[in-house]
Design a protein around this motif. Structure first.
Motif, mmCIF file in Angstrom:
data_model
loop_
_atom_site.group_PDB
_atom_site.id
_atom_site.type_symbol
_atom_site.label_atom_id
_atom_site.label_comp_id
_atom_site.label_asym_id
_atom_site.label_seq_id
_atom_site.Cartn_x
_atom_site.Cartn_y
_atom_site.Cartn_z
ATOM 1 N N ASN A 164 35.416 41.456 30.888
ATOM 2 C CA ASN A 164 35.679 41.176 32.295
ATOM 3 C C ASN A 164 34.913 42.179 33.148
ATOM 4 O OD1 ASN A 164 37.515 39.004 31.975
ATOM 5 N ND2 ASN A 164 39.151 40.449 31.483
ATOM 6 N N ILE A 165 34.207 41.687 34.153
ATOM 7 C CA ILE A 165 33.414 42.546 35.036
ATOM 8 C C ILE A 165 34.073 42.547 36.411
ATOM 9 C CG2 ILE A 165 31.137 42.999 35.989
ATOM 10 C CD1 ILE A 165 31.274 43.069 32.897
ATOM 11 N N SER A 166 34.689 43.658 36.759
ATOM 12 C CA SER A 166 35.352 43.761 38.060
ATOM 13 C C SER A 166 34.682 44.779 38.975
ATOM 14 C CB SER A 166 36.830 44.129 37.877
ATOM 15 O OG SER A 166 36.963 45.335 37.141
ATOM 16 N N HIS A 167 33.813 45.608 38.412
ATOM 17 C CA HIS A 167 33.065 46.592 39.191
ATOM 18 C C HIS A 167 31.585 46.477 38.833
ATOM 19 C CE1 HIS A 167 36.741 48.531 40.585
ATOM 20 N NE2 HIS A 167 37.182 48.478 39.343
ATOM 21 N N LEU A 168 30.730 46.724 39.801
ATOM 22 C CA LEU A 168 29.295 46.582 39.579
ATOM 23 C C LEU A 168 28.812 47.463 38.433
ATOM 24 C CD1 LEU A 168 26.704 45.221 40.583
ATOM 25 C CD2 LEU A 168 26.403 47.139 42.164
ATOM 26 N N SER A 169 29.384 48.634 38.290
ATOM 27 C CA SER A 169 28.958 49.563 37.244
ATOM 28 C C SER A 169 29.189 49.008 35.842
ATOM 29 C CB SER A 169 29.697 50.897 37.397
ATOM 30 O OG SER A 169 31.098 50.705 37.289
ATOM 31 N N LEU A 193 25.326 26.999 36.661
ATOM 32 C CA LEU A 193 25.602 28.428 36.784
ATOM 33 C C LEU A 193 26.877 28.811 36.031
ATOM 34 C CD1 LEU A 193 24.769 29.119 40.543
ATOM 35 C CD2 LEU A 193 23.539 29.995 38.552
ATOM 36 N N ALA A 194 27.888 27.973 36.126
ATOM 37 C CA ALA A 194 29.158 28.260 35.454
ATOM 38 C C ALA A 194 29.004 28.257 33.937
ATOM 39 C CB ALA A 194 30.214 27.245 35.881
ATOM 40 N N PHE A 195 27.953 27.622 33.447
ATOM 41 C CA PHE A 195 27.727 27.503 32.007
ATOM 42 C C PHE A 195 26.849 28.641 31.491
ATOM 43 C CE2 PHE A 195 26.372 25.138 28.106
ATOM 44 C CZ PHE A 195 27.638 24.817 27.650
ATOM 45 N N THR A 196 26.875 29.792 32.181
ATOM 46 C CA THR A 196 26.114 30.969 31.757
ATOM 47 C C THR A 196 27.060 32.143 31.545
ATOM 48 O OG1 THR A 196 25.743 31.852 33.989
ATOM 49 C CG2 THR A 196 24.157 30.213 33.170
ATOM 50 N N ASP A 199 26.747 38.684 33.739
ATOM 51 C CA ASP A 199 27.820 39.500 34.314
ATOM 52 C C ASP A 199 27.840 39.445 35.834
ATOM 53 O OD1 ASP A 199 28.498 40.284 31.771
ATOM 54 O OD2 ASP A 199 27.577 42.271 31.916
ATOM 55 N N LEU A 200 26.672 39.227 36.422
ATOM 56 C CA LEU A 200 26.512 39.248 37.875
ATOM 57 C C LEU A 200 25.544 38.144 38.267
ATOM 58 C CD1 LEU A 200 26.566 40.638 40.755
ATOM 59 C CD2 LEU A 200 24.685 42.073 39.919
ATOM 60 N N ILE A 201 25.900 37.387 39.299
ATOM 61 C CA ILE A 201 24.998 36.383 39.855
ATOM 62 C C ILE A 201 24.666 36.777 41.287
ATOM 63 C CG2 ILE A 201 24.734 33.982 40.584
ATOM 64 C CD1 ILE A 201 26.566 33.149 38.305
ATOM 65 N N LYS A 224 30.890 31.531 31.124
ATOM 66 C CA LYS A 224 31.113 30.438 30.178
ATOM 67 C C LYS A 224 32.140 30.829 29.122
ATOM 68 C CE LYS A 224 28.691 27.903 26.513
ATOM 69 N NZ LYS A 224 27.401 27.782 25.774
ATOM 70 N N ASN A 225 32.121 32.103 28.709
ATOM 71 C CA ASN A 225 33.037 32.561 27.661
ATOM 72 C C ASN A 225 34.439 32.869 28.183
ATOM 73 O OD1 ASN A 225 32.831 35.131 28.883
ATOM 74 N ND2 ASN A 225 31.178 35.771 27.506
ATOM 75 N N GLY A 226 34.669 32.650 29.487
ATOM 76 C CA GLY A 226 36.000 32.828 30.058
ATOM 77 C C GLY A 226 36.244 34.156 30.729
ATOM 78 N N ALA A 227 35.357 35.120 30.526
ATOM 79 C CA ALA A 227 35.523 36.434 31.148
ATOM 80 C C ALA A 227 35.139 36.377 32.630
ATOM 81 C CB ALA A 227 34.675 37.467 30.423
ATOM 82 N N GLU A 228 35.641 37.338 33.390
ATOM 83 C CA GLU A 228 35.354 37.385 34.822
ATOM 84 C C GLU A 228 33.992 38.020 35.085
ATOM 85 O OE1 GLU A 228 38.534 39.508 36.631
ATOM 86 O OE2 GLU A 228 40.046 37.986 36.147
ATOM 87 N N ARG A 229 33.383 37.617 36.199
ATOM 88 C CA ARG A 229 32.118 38.217 36.617
ATOM 89 C C ARG A 229 32.067 38.323 38.134
ATOM 90 N NH1 ARG A 229 28.065 33.739 34.643
ATOM 91 N NH2 ARG A 229 28.959 31.879 35.576
ATOM 92 N N LEU A 230 31.007 38.946 38.628
ATOM 93 C CA LEU A 230 30.811 39.151 40.058
ATOM 94 C C LEU A 230 29.750 38.191 40.583
ATOM 95 C CD1 LEU A 230 30.701 43.057 39.980
ATOM 96 C CD2 LEU A 230 32.621 41.646 40.762
ATOM 97 N N VAL A 231 29.915 37.793 41.849
ATOM 98 C CA VAL A 231 28.947 36.921 42.517
ATOM 99 C C VAL A 231 28.671 37.506 43.894
ATOM 100 C CG1 VAL A 231 28.417 34.585 43.291
ATOM 101 C CG2 VAL A 231 29.921 34.922 41.312
ATOM 102 N N ILE A 232 27.410 37.823 44.183
ATOM 103 C CA ILE A 232 27.072 38.393 45.484
ATOM 104 C C ILE A 232 25.988 37.557 46.158
ATOM 105 C CG2 ILE A 232 27.759 40.691 44.743
ATOM 106 C CD1 ILE A 232 24.907 41.524 44.584
ATOM 107 N N SER A 233 25.938 37.644 47.481
ATOM 108 C CA SER A 233 25.060 36.787 48.277
ATOM 109 C C SER A 233 23.848 37.542 48.806
ATOM 110 C CB SER A 233 25.836 36.197 49.460
ATOM 111 O OG SER A 233 24.979 35.450 50.305
ATOM 112 N N TYR A 234 22.730 36.855 48.781
ATOM 113 C CA TYR A 234 21.486 37.352 49.379
ATOM 114 C C TYR A 234 21.591 37.315 50.899
ATOM 115 C CZ TYR A 234 16.501 37.280 50.676
ATOM 116 O OH TYR A 234 15.273 37.536 51.240
ATOM 117 N N LEU A 235 20.998 38.313 51.557
ATOM 118 C CA LEU A 235 20.943 38.340 53.017
ATOM 119 C C LEU A 235 19.727 39.146 53.458
ATOM 120 C CD1 LEU A 235 22.008 37.976 55.903
ATOM 121 C CD2 LEU A 235 23.593 39.868 55.492
ATOM 122 N N SER A 236 18.797 38.486 54.136
ATOM 123 C CA SER A 236 17.621 39.171 54.673
ATOM 124 C C SER A 236 17.968 39.761 56.030
ATOM 125 C CB SER A 236 16.452 38.198 54.816
ATOM 126 O OG SER A 236 15.362 38.829 55.472
#
Length: 317
Positions: A164-169, A193-196, A199-201, A224-236
């Motif tokens: 499970n990934i809850s922190h960027l580190s 995307l969900a089928f990958t 750790d971070l998208i 895909k394996n059920g573990a948690e991950r982080l998702v962050i958004s691009y912004l110029s």
């Protein structure tokens, strides 16, 4: 994206114009302001500036004097083309440029910041070497097979895991995908995307001008394996883009004073005086601002681009 030699641009002395604008400090303050607003709403919100890594040092020429106010506002630094991709796809970045950038990246790393690297190379041999070189330097990396960032690589996920990934580190790998032209529907994109197992998208807020919803993003926070991950958004934040929701039609004939000129390398992208209050309002100044939309969609953070926009103004002096 990078548009000039790292070394020549990086060693350019920080300058002030006739209006006494310190271009580097103005960019630092812009990032700090974004961080303060986002973290006030969500203390765990992730802020990652891409390129312009020279801002981690107080001096324009490298000295080990960290810009602590700036570093304390961010969670990581990101760099494109560190080992591969400069001046073009599959090319090894010149050693002098690589070493120059790594001085700043390592300064940030020494201050406890994670380093995210996107190399541009295709073919398993080059991609494997990119991941190897970055891992040797304790950088978390992504080998992008196309500069358009428009597809998920067939190369296996590097350092794939079921944690499970809850922190960027905690992230051991990431996917950087901004261009959705290959996808016929938002559903198809989310499904793939969900089928990958990244750790971070890192992705764009919009699918063909339609913003992702909080429900959409929540679906992506499971690997895909059920573990948690982080998702962050691009912004110029260093350029305005004429396909974004904030763009007004009359700007094509009568542009605001802070809109400078089109980037010759990227059609539809325009240099901005990023220290201008009106531009900042579009980024974070209201409930309809870009940052507000990202937060409302449930992203875990923001990936800020064109941080090196200060170089354009320094080079004009």
């Amino acid at each position: 994206m990078l548009c000039c030699l790292f070394l020549s641009c990086g060693e350019h002395m920080a300058q002030e114009s006739n209006n006494n604008v310190d271009y580097r400090q103005e960019m630092r303050e812009f990032v700090i302001e974004i961080s303060e607003i986002a973290k006030e709403e969500n203390p765990n919100f992730i802020v990652v500036p891409q390129n312009g890594v020279q801002l981690v040092s107080k001096e324009s020429k490298f000295k080990k004097t960290p810009a602590l106010d700036y570093l304390n506002a961010i969670d990581a630094v990101a760099q494109e083309d560190l080992f591969y991709g400069y001046p073009k796809l599959n090319k090894i970045t010149p050693k002098a440029d690589n070493l120059y950038l790594r001085k700043y990246l390592d300064l940030a790393k020494d201050e406890g910041k994670q380093v995210l690297v996107t190399d541009y190379c295709s073919g398993f041999k080059l991609m494997k070497n990119s991941y190897k070189l970055n891992e040797e330097n304790n950088y978390t990396s992504f080998a992008a097979p196309r500069r358009e960032l428009d597809r998920i690589p067939t190369y296996p996920v590097f350092n794939e895991n079921n944690k499970n990934i809850s922190h960027l580190s905690e992230a051991k790998n990431f996917l950087y995908l901004l261009n959705y032209a290959e996808y016929s529907s938002k559903y198809d994109l989310i499904t793939e995307l969900a089928f990958t197992n990244y750790d971070l998208i890192i992705m764009d807020l919009f699918f063909h001008n339609e913003a992702f919803t909080a429900e959409d993003i929540q679906k992506l926070k499971k690997k895909k394996n059920g573990a948690e991950r982080l998702v962050i958004s691009y912004l110029s934040i260093g350029e305005a883009e004429d396909y974004r929701f904030y763009w007004e039609e009359n700007w094509n004939s009568k542009s605001p004073t802070w809109l400078v000129e089109e980037n010759p390398e990227w059609e539809g992208n325009f240099k901005v005086e990023y220290w201008n209050a009106d531009w900042k309002d579009l980024i974070y100044g209201s409930e309809n601002a870009y940052l507000s939309k990202i937060i409302a969609a449930g992203f875990d953070g923001v990936y800020l681009d064109i941080i090196d926009g200060y170089q354009y103004f320094e080079d004009r002096e």
